[in-house]
Each structure stands twice: as C-alpha cells, then as structure tokens.
Design an enzyme around this catalytic site. Structure first.
Site, PDB file in Angstrom:
ATOM      1  N   GLU A 118      -5.416   1.098   2.615  1.00  0.00           N
ATOM      2  CA  GLU A 118      -4.838   0.081   3.626  1.00  0.00           C
ATOM      3  C   GLU A 118      -5.062   0.677   5.123  1.00  0.00           C
ATOM      4  O   GLU A 118      -5.602  -0.551   5.773  1.00  0.00           O
ATOM      5  CB  GLU A 118      -3.649  -0.518   3.128  1.00  0.00           C
ATOM      6  CG  GLU A 118      -3.311  -1.884   4.006  1.00  0.00           C
ATOM      7  CD  GLU A 118      -3.013  -1.800   5.309  1.00  0.00           C
ATOM      8  OE1 GLU A 118      -2.987  -2.820   6.236  1.00  0.00           O
ATOM      9  OE2 GLU A 118      -2.499  -0.698   5.866  1.00  0.00           O
ATOM     10  N   GLU A 119      -4.658   1.826   5.201  1.00  0.00           N
ATOM     11  CA  GLU A 119      -4.437   2.089   6.581  1.00  0.00           C
ATOM     12  C   GLU A 119      -5.786   2.114   7.314  1.00  0.00           C
ATOM     13  O   GLU A 119      -5.971   2.436   8.646  1.00  0.00           O
ATOM     14  CB  GLU A 119      -3.711   3.311   6.834  1.00  0.00           C
ATOM     15  CG  GLU A 119      -2.336   3.408   6.351  1.00  0.00           C
ATOM     16  CD  GLU A 119      -1.585   2.540   7.653  1.00  0.00           C
ATOM     17  OE1 GLU A 119      -2.159   2.087   8.570  1.00  0.00           O
ATOM     18  OE2 GLU A 119      -0.303   2.179   7.414  1.00  0.00           O
ATOM     19  N   HIS A 127       4.279   2.850  13.168  1.00  0.00           N
ATOM     20  CA  HIS A 127       3.158   3.858  13.089  1.00  0.00           C
ATOM     21  C   HIS A 127       3.827   4.868  14.227  1.00  0.00           C
ATOM     22  O   HIS A 127       3.217   5.390  14.859  1.00  0.00           O
ATOM     23  CB  HIS A 127       1.786   3.323  13.600  1.00  0.00           C
ATOM     24  CG  HIS A 127       1.166   2.752  12.520  1.00  0.00           C
ATOM     25  ND1 HIS A 127      -0.293   2.297  12.520  1.00  0.00           N
ATOM     26  CD2 HIS A 127       1.567   2.377  11.086  1.00  0.00           C
ATOM     27  CE1 HIS A 127      -0.540   1.858  11.359  1.00  0.00           C
ATOM     28  NE2 HIS A 127       0.328   1.816  10.618  1.00  0.00           N
ATOM     29  N   ASP A 175       6.134   2.086   6.569  1.00  0.00           N
ATOM     30  CA  ASP A 175       4.880   1.381   6.329  1.00  0.00           C
ATOM     31  C   ASP A 175       3.892   2.092   5.453  1.00  0.00           C
ATOM     32  O   ASP A 175       3.325   2.984   5.699  1.00  0.00           O
ATOM     33  CB  ASP A 175       4.042   1.128   7.620  1.00  0.00           C
ATOM     34  CG  ASP A 175       2.731   0.423   7.681  1.00  0.00           C
ATOM     35  OD1 ASP A 175       2.292  -0.024   6.611  1.00  0.00           O
ATOM     36  OD2 ASP A 175       1.942   0.550   8.708  1.00  0.00           O
ATOM     37  N   HIS A 227       0.811  -1.286   0.083  1.00  0.00           N
ATOM     38  CA  HIS A 227      -0.235   0.050   0.002  1.00  0.00           C
ATOM     39  C   HIS A 227       0.863   1.327  -0.180  1.00  0.00           C
ATOM     40  O   HIS A 227       1.999   1.381   0.675  1.00  0.00           O
ATOM     41  CB  HIS A 227      -1.082   0.203   1.191  1.00  0.00           C
ATOM     42  CG  HIS A 227      -0.338   0.051   2.523  1.00  0.00           C
ATOM     43  ND1 HIS A 227      -0.217   1.193   3.170  1.00  0.00           N
ATOM     44  CD2 HIS A 227      -0.073  -0.977   3.539  1.00  0.00           C
ATOM     45  CE1 HIS A 227       0.055   0.815   4.389  1.00  0.00           C
ATOM     46  NE2 HIS A 227       0.256  -0.371   4.609  1.00  0.00           N
TER      47      HIS A 227
HETATM   48 ZN   LIG Z   1       0.858  -1.394   6.428  1.00  0.00          ZN
END
Ligand SMILES: [Zn+2]
Length: 348
Positions: free
Chosen positions: A224-225, A325, A190, A73
């Site tokens: 995605e998040e 995150h 990420d 993503h």
């Molecule tokens: Zn991810």
C-alpha cells in the site's frame, strides 16, 4: 441486533505484536504471516496468499449474492541501503512517502542479506552540535546528507561489506510501541492499527457464533505505501470494498484520536457516495463515535483497486492517528470505534 463485544485486551495484544514485527513495503511477509497466524484461529475463514504476497481470508456469509471486501495494509514505511559510503556508513533510499526529519535520531535495524541483522541509528551527516554548530539546525534533510551509523566497528566500505551488508538491504525503524492511559504510541499505526481492528472484529463475530451477512473477503495488503497494494487480490465478484486505513489528524481536520472517521474525499477524489452514506448510517444506528473528513495528501488501497479497474463501490474508514508518517499515536477509543464499525458493516 446489538453488536457483539470487542475483546480489548486481544486487540491491543495483537496490535503490539504486529507493530513489533518489521514489515517495510517489499519485505512485509513477517507481518502477513503474523496476521495469517491470528486468522488461523478461526476455522470459518478460508485463507490464501496471492502471488503478490497479500493475504486474503474468505468468510462465507449468510448470503453470497453481494460479496464484499475489506482491506487494510500490513506493510509500512522503511528504507533501503542505497550505497555503502567509503567511511563504512550507509546512504539510504526511502520506501514510501515521509520526511527524513521524522526518523532522524531513530534506532534502526539493517537486515543484512549476507549476515546477521545489524543495529544502528539514522542521523544527519553533520550531526554533532559541537562540530558543526548551526549547520545541524540549518541543513535541509535530504537523501544525500542522511546516513545510518552502524553499531559495529567499521570505518570502511570493506568492513561494512564484511558485516554482510549489501546495496538493496532493508532498513527498518524501531517502532517504539508504548501503551499508556489508552493511548497507543508507535510508528506504523498506519496501517497496523486497522489490521488489528479487522482481526478483532473477526474474533468478535466468531465469539458470538455469528457470521457476516454477505460472504466477505479480508484483504491484507503488502504494497500500500507505494500505491498499488490492493490493485490485485480483491476477487472480481466483490460489489463493495471498504478500505480500512488511518484518519489524518491535524489543523483543519475533523478527525481525532478518539473517533473513527469516514473519509469522503482525498487526493484521489471522492469516494463512492452510496457506500459512504451507508457507512454513515451504520455509525448512526449503532452509536459509533465517528467523524466525516477530507484528507489533503492521502491515497488509499481502495483507490488503487479503482485505478486497476475494480468495478466496485469504495469507501474509507479508520481510526484517527496523530502525527501520521511520523511518530504516530492513537487512542483505544478510536480503535474500538473502528472495530465496531467493521462489525456493524459485517452484520448489515
Ligand atoms: Zn495507510
């Protein structure tokens, strides 16, 4: 057959370019376009965007009877203007799941919908130690007491509105990309690290004049998040889906910044055992440095596709990312391990 070489410089160049391209969930198009441009270098890929805004690159393989997909993503955490306060500062609402303290003090850009982008920073309302004393340390960080301080002369709602800022405007965090001794430190590794691994794998196979064993779709997700990225956009005839997303590093985890990880279970339950075993065998066959792990607070786009009714085997691999995150970090070794794993899968 040995794996084709990975162009490390290309991988890191693409990754830092992508990391410096703001793409909070809901406004991830610039990162989709950046990736589309990179894929565009390879004429064997057939590119299209879904109506939802994801990018799908199809690569015709040697065979087509068991088509596959890989997903990573390009969207990231971020925030949105919730309110313009009477003092001209901004209240925020989060995009994606994170804690306010992980962005406290961070520089940001407010993408003013009726003006030019405005720089600022994210602070606790009671930020000054000289004014608020121990409260600076004691206050629980919440939507209600975090704010954006704008680098513009405003002390009223009207003045902030005059800058072109409106409720609903996106706020993006400075990624602060730094590469030192093979370590890549940045926000939003990420999952931009994994998008870079997919692009580098495509280049590796292309440069070696090879093609995938099976027709393969590279799905670059843009939601995605918030949990539903790959719910759409994976072609129905696909038999296997490998979600490529970061591995969670911390106490009790086997994952680290120097390995790729096969995740066999996360908050959404176990992944497909058969496909997971296949990925494990590929890592063994090609001497790829890997770990097997379970992530306690984690969901992936593979599960999003399952929940949407996708009838496929799903597995999850990805590089170890420290402080996920948060202000994240990984190492080139984990990125190379992931890229090689993708190459091994494409060739299998
Ligand atoms: Zn991810």
């Amino acid at each position: 057959m040995p794996l084709p070489p990975v162009d490390t410089e290309y991988l890191l160049d693409f990754l830092s370019g992508l990391l410096n391209t703001p793409s909070p969930t809901g406004l991830a198009e610039p990162a989709i376009a950046f990736t589309e441009h990179a894929f565009g270098e390879y004429p064997e890929l057939n590119l299209k965007r879904t109506r939802k805004g994801a990018l799908v690159a199809e690569w015709r393989g040697v065979n087509s009877e068991a088509r596959r997909a890989l997903t990573a993503h390009a969207d990231t955490l971020g925030a949105m203007v919730k309110e313009i306060k009477p003092n001209g500062r901004l209240k925020m609402t989060k995009i994606g799941g994170y804690a306010w303290n992980t962005v406290e003090g961070e520089g940001c850009m407010v993408l003013a919908s009726a003006g030019s982008p405005v720089r600022g920073s994210i602070l606790l309302e009671m930020a000054s130690g000289h004014v608020y004393g121990t409260k600076v340390n004691e206050a629980k960080r919440e939507d209600d007491n975090m704010e954006v301080r704008l680098d513009a002369r405003t002390s009223s709602l009207d003045e902030t509105q005059a800058l072109g800022i409106r409720v609903g405007d996106y706020i993006v965090f400075d990624p602060r990309v730094e590469i030192t001794n093979g370590f890549v430190r940045s926000r939003h590794l990420d999952d931009k690290a994994c998008v870079a691994c997919l692009v580098a794998a495509v280049k590796g196979l292309h440069d070696a004049s090879l093609k995938p064993a099976q027709t393969t779709y590279f799905h670059i997700s843009n939601y995605e998040e918030v949990g539903h990225g790959a719910a759409a956009g994976i072609p129905a005839e696909v038999t296997e889906l490998v979600s490529v997303d970061m591995a969670a590093v911390g106490e009790g985890q086997t994952s680290d910044e120097f390995h790729a990880t096969l995740c066999v279970k996360d908050s959404g339950g176990p992944y497909h055992h058969g496909l997971s075993q296949k990925m494990r065998q590929l890592a063994e066959d090609y001497n790829i440095p890997y770990k097997v792990d379970i992530y306690p607070y984690y969901g992936s786009d593979g599960e999003a596709f399952w929940r949407a009714g996708g009838d496929v085997a799903v597995a999850l691999i990805g590089p170890g990312v420290d402080a996920s995150h948060n202000y994240e970090r990984t190492h080139l070794e984990a990125l190379l391990a992931t890229t090689k794993w993708v190459l091994a899968y494409l060739m299998s």
